[in-house]
Design an enzyme around this catalytic site. Structure first.
Site, short mmCIF file in Angstrom:
data_model
loop_
_atom_site.label_atom_id
_atom_site.label_comp_id
_atom_site.label_asym_id
_atom_site.label_seq_id
_atom_site.Cartn_x
_atom_site.Cartn_y
_atom_site.Cartn_z
N LYS A 144 -58.71 -60.45 -71.98
CA LYS A 144 -57.40 -60.60 -71.33
C LYS A 144 -56.80 -59.21 -71.13
CE LYS A 144 -52.89 -62.85 -71.83
NZ LYS A 144 -52.00 -63.65 -72.71
N HIS A 177 -53.78 -58.46 -69.69
CA HIS A 177 -52.33 -58.40 -69.55
C HIS A 177 -51.70 -59.00 -70.80
CE1 HIS A 177 -53.46 -62.44 -68.13
NE2 HIS A 177 -52.28 -62.82 -68.58
#
Length: 215
Positions: A103, A105
């Site tokens: 991931k 962000h």
């Protein structure tokens, strides 16, 4: 067998988590039985599952500071186990688990939950390959963690494709203990004592499979 192991097999059969017939495994082998932990899919099931994993963990005498659930099935296992440790044993044990994809962000990264630190117990449904465990180790800080062991539901007591014990190889390569709630020998004993559960031919097939592929 201990009472909780007997109870686990009975519950797994009632939930159709333990199935009998013909199943093609990832290895290509045709197995006369199959274990699907995703059948434990209600609040009651998860409480039961957490209790079984915690009993196995505590009996193993393996030291731990954190529980690490291997995605995806190990996530629910680690969560339910930490709740049982808190509620039944007054142990406030933190958990974390890994994402399959990075991931980039928000909080970012591959790990969800508290940052792995101290003595780590991996939790999953069945034994995981060495490459998977190596990948998990690679996303942790090696100076901050010690991989103490792994708790699984079922040890199939089966040879890998190289006619070696997958579990023994993992224990040797990573220098940790792997403990299971039940083993194949426990399941066979249970079925011998409860002959109304499966047809005689199914039990014979399981025994023959163990002779052919067992460690």
């Amino acid at each position: 067998m201990k009472n909780y192991q007997y109870e686990f097999i009975r519950y797994a059969i009632d939930k159709n988590a333990l199935q009998f017939g013909k199943f093609i495994l990832k290895s290509g082998r045709i197995s006369p039985y199959f274990f699907d932990i995703s059948k434990f899919n209600s609040g009651k099931d998860l409480i039961f599952l957490g209790k079984m994993y915690v009993k196995t963990l505590l009996e193993s005498k393996i030291s731990y500071d954190m529980l690490f659930g291997l995605s995806y099935k190990g996530i629910a296992i680690a969560l339910s186990s930490s709740i049982i440790l808190s509620y039944d044993y007054n142990q406030n044990v933190c958990i974390c688990f890994n994402r399959k994809e990075y991931k980039n962000h928000g909080e970012k990264g591959l790990i969800v939950g508290k940052r792995p630190k101290g003595k780590i117990i991996l939790m999953d449904d069945v034994v995981t390959s060495g490459s998977t465990i190596q990948k998990i180790i690679s996303i942790m800080n090696p100076s901050e963690i010690h991989l103490s062991g792994m708790i699984i539901a079922l040890d199939r007591q089966e040879q890998d494709l190289y006619k070696q014990s997958a579990i023994k190889n993992l224990q040797k390569n990573f220098n940790f203990k792997i403990k299971s709630i039940i083993k194949l020998t426990d399941l066979i004993l249970f079925l011998e004592q409860n002959k109304n559960i499966v047809h005689t031919t199914d039990l014979c097939s399981i025994k023959q499979y163990k002779i052919k592929y067992g460690i």
